[in-house]
Design a protein around this motif. Structure first.
Motif, PDB file in Angstrom:
ATOM      1  N   LEU A   1     -73.504  70.118 -84.145  1.00 28.94           N
ATOM      2  CA  LEU A   1     -73.430  71.533 -83.797  1.00 28.94           C
ATOM      3  C   LEU A   1     -71.964  71.885 -83.588  1.00 28.94           C
ATOM      4  O   LEU A   1     -71.267  71.223 -82.819  1.00 28.94           O
ATOM      5  N   ALA A   2     -71.507  72.935 -84.282  1.00 26.24           N
ATOM      6  CA  ALA A   2     -70.131  73.408 -84.132  1.00 26.24           C
ATOM      7  C   ALA A   2     -70.135  74.719 -83.368  1.00 26.24           C
ATOM      8  O   ALA A   2     -70.904  75.629 -83.675  1.00 26.24           O
ATOM      9  N   THR A   3     -69.282  74.793 -82.343  1.00 28.69           N
ATOM     10  CA  THR A   3     -69.116  76.007 -81.543  1.00 28.69           C
ATOM     11  C   THR A   3     -67.618  76.332 -81.469  1.00 28.69           C
ATOM     12  O   THR A   3     -66.773  75.514 -81.821  1.00 28.69           O
ATOM     13  N   GLN A   4     -67.347  77.497 -80.958  1.00 28.76           N
ATOM     14  CA  GLN A   4     -65.970  77.903 -80.712  1.00 28.76           C
ATOM     15  C   GLN A   4     -65.631  77.556 -79.264  1.00 28.76           C
ATOM     16  O   GLN A   4     -66.370  77.924 -78.352  1.00 28.76           O
ATOM     17  N   ASP A   5     -64.537  76.852 -79.059  1.00 31.42           N
ATOM     18  CA  ASP A   5     -64.066  76.478 -77.721  1.00 31.42           C
ATOM     19  C   ASP A   5     -62.678  77.069 -77.541  1.00 31.42           C
ATOM     20  O   ASP A   5     -61.679  76.435 -77.877  1.00 31.42           O
ATOM     21  N   GLY A   6     -62.646  78.321 -77.088  1.00 29.63           N
ATOM     22  CA  GLY A   6     -61.366  79.012 -76.998  1.00 29.63           C
ATOM     23  C   GLY A   6     -60.831  79.267 -78.400  1.00 29.63           C
ATOM     24  O   GLY A   6     -61.500  79.857 -79.234  1.00 29.63           O
ATOM     25  N   GLU A   7     -59.652  78.749 -78.678  1.00 29.10           N
ATOM     26  CA  GLU A   7     -59.016  78.941 -79.987  1.00 29.10           C
ATOM     27  C   GLU A   7     -59.362  77.840 -80.987  1.00 29.10           C
ATOM     28  O   GLU A   7     -58.943  77.901 -82.137  1.00 29.10           O
TER      29      GLU A   7
ATOM     30  N   SER B   1     -77.293  73.695 -68.712  1.00 25.39           N
ATOM     31  CA  SER B   1     -76.419  74.814 -68.353  1.00 25.39           C
ATOM     32  C   SER B   1     -75.130  74.375 -67.668  1.00 25.39           C
ATOM     33  O   SER B   1     -74.214  75.187 -67.517  1.00 25.39           O
ATOM     34  N   GLU B   2     -75.033  73.116 -67.277  1.00 29.50           N
ATOM     35  CA  GLU B   2     -73.817  72.629 -66.628  1.00 29.50           C
ATOM     36  C   GLU B   2     -72.834  71.999 -67.618  1.00 29.50           C
ATOM     37  O   GLU B   2     -71.742  71.595 -67.225  1.00 29.50           O
ATOM     38  N   LYS B   3     -73.208  71.924 -68.892  1.00 28.68           N
ATOM     39  CA  LYS B   3     -72.339  71.336 -69.909  1.00 28.68           C
ATOM     40  C   LYS B   3     -71.394  72.393 -70.490  1.00 28.68           C
ATOM     41  O   LYS B   3     -71.739  73.575 -70.556  1.00 28.68           O
ATOM     42  N   PRO B   4     -70.227  71.973 -70.949  1.00 29.92           N
ATOM     43  CA  PRO B   4     -69.288  72.923 -71.564  1.00 29.92           C
ATOM     44  C   PRO B   4     -69.882  73.674 -72.759  1.00 29.92           C
ATOM     45  O   PRO B   4     -69.558  74.836 -72.975  1.00 29.92           O
ATOM     46  N   VAL B   5     -70.760  73.031 -73.518  1.00 25.98           N
ATOM     47  CA  VAL B   5     -71.333  73.700 -74.689  1.00 25.98           C
ATOM     48  C   VAL B   5     -72.101  74.962 -74.290  1.00 25.98           C
ATOM     49  O   VAL B   5     -72.093  75.955 -75.015  1.00 25.98           O
ATOM     50  N   TYR B   6     -72.732  74.954 -73.146  1.00 28.24           N
ATOM     51  CA  TYR B   6     -73.458  76.138 -72.675  1.00 28.24           C
ATOM     52  C   TYR B   6     -72.489  77.313 -72.475  1.00 28.24           C
ATOM     53  O   TYR B   6     -72.732  78.424 -72.957  1.00 28.24           O
ATOM     54  N   ALA B   7     -71.373  77.060 -71.815  1.00 32.18           N
ATOM     55  CA  ALA B   7     -70.365  78.105 -71.599  1.00 32.18           C
ATOM     56  C   ALA B   7     -69.774  78.565 -72.930  1.00 32.18           C
ATOM     57  O   ALA B   7     -69.536  79.761 -73.129  1.00 32.18           O
ATOM     58  N   GLN B   8     -69.553  77.632 -73.852  1.00 30.07           N
ATOM     59  CA  GLN B   8     -69.014  77.995 -75.160  1.00 30.07           C
ATOM     60  C   GLN B   8     -69.979  78.914 -75.914  1.00 30.07           C
ATOM     61  O   GLN B   8     -69.560  79.904 -76.526  1.00 30.07           O
ATOM     62  N   LEU B   9     -71.272  78.593 -75.861  1.00 31.07           N
ATOM     63  CA  LEU B   9     -72.276  79.420 -76.542  1.00 31.07           C
ATOM     64  C   LEU B   9     -72.413  80.791 -75.898  1.00 31.07           C
ATOM     65  O   LEU B   9     -72.704  81.776 -76.586  1.00 31.07           O
ATOM     66  N   GLN B  10     -72.205  80.857 -74.598  1.00 33.29           N
ATOM     67  CA  GLN B  10     -72.245  82.143 -73.910  1.00 33.29           C
ATOM     68  C   GLN B  10     -71.037  83.004 -74.306  1.00 33.29           C
ATOM     69  O   GLN B  10     -71.155  84.208 -74.492  1.00 33.29           O
ATOM     70  N   ALA B  11     -69.880  82.377 -74.425  1.00 35.33           N
ATOM     71  CA  ALA B  11     -68.648  83.101 -74.741  1.00 35.33           C
ATOM     72  C   ALA B  11     -68.600  83.558 -76.201  1.00 35.33           C
ATOM     73  O   ALA B  11     -68.110  84.640 -76.500  1.00 35.33           O
ATOM     74  N   ASN B  12     -69.088  82.710 -77.102  1.00 37.19           N
ATOM     75  CA  ASN B  12     -69.088  83.042 -78.533  1.00 37.19           C
ATOM     76  C   ASN B  12     -70.319  82.396 -79.160  1.00 37.19           C
ATOM     77  O   ASN B  12     -70.329  81.195 -79.396  1.00 37.19           O
ATOM     78  N   PRO B  13     -71.354  83.162 -79.450  1.00 38.66           N
ATOM     79  CA  PRO B  13     -72.613  82.592 -79.930  1.00 38.66           C
ATOM     80  C   PRO B  13     -72.631  82.212 -81.407  1.00 38.66           C
ATOM     81  O   PRO B  13     -73.653  81.711 -81.893  1.00 38.66           O
ATOM     82  N   ASN B  14     -71.552  82.415 -82.140  1.00 35.52           N
ATOM     83  CA  ASN B  14     -71.528  82.047 -83.563  1.00 35.52           C
ATOM     84  C   ASN B  14     -71.454  80.531 -83.701  1.00 35.52           C
ATOM     85  O   ASN B  14     -70.521  79.904 -83.189  1.00 35.52           O
TER      86      ASN B  14
END
Length: 133
Positions: free
Chosen positions: A16-22, A45-58
């Motif tokens: 799974l690829a997400t956006q993590d900031g830049e 919900s405590e993992k960084p991937v959850y926050a990344q998906l919330q910030a940018n769902p693409n």
């Protein structure tokens, strides 16, 4: 038309690829099930991937068999849902996930789906194919 569910069932573990900031971040993820163009996964919900998906769902999820034929990419937006029936299904069908979260009402247990805008495959025999959701 690409039979993406058959490919996902045969190869449930992928990247799974997400956006993590830049930057782009990848990690191994497990496909759970699909409903139409909704491809379901879960996370904590405590993992960084959850926050990344919330910030940018693409997102993009890629999976493939050992011979890399075919490679499947599922591309779209991650959408979180609070649905006890879906969480119960995920736990019932995946004992390893049940071992982690125990019950569907675990507050850190989150279900999301990729609202697939595009399914892409690549086969060495057939070349690339694309279906839009």
């Amino acid at each position: 038309m690409i039979n993406f569910t058959a490919i996902l069932k045969a190869n449930p573990h992928g990247v799974l690829a997400t956006q993590d900031g830049e930057k782009v971040k990848t990690r191994v993820f497990q496909y759970l099930f699909a409903d139409g163009n909704k491809v379901y996964f879960c996370t904590n919900s405590e993992k960084p991937v959850y926050a990344q998906l919330q910030a940018n769902p693409n997102v993009s999820f890629c999976t493939y068999p050992h011979n890399f034929d075919p490679v499947l990419s599922v591309n779209g937006k991650a959408i979180f849902v609070e649905d006890s029936a879906l969480k119960t299904r995920a736990l019932d069908e995946n004992p390893s996930i049940k071992g982690i979260y125990k019950t569907p009402d675990n507050p850190i247990f989150k279900i999301f789906y990729i609202d697939a805008a595009e399914f892409e495959t690549f086969s060495f025999a057939e070349g690339p194919k694309s279906d839009h959701g």
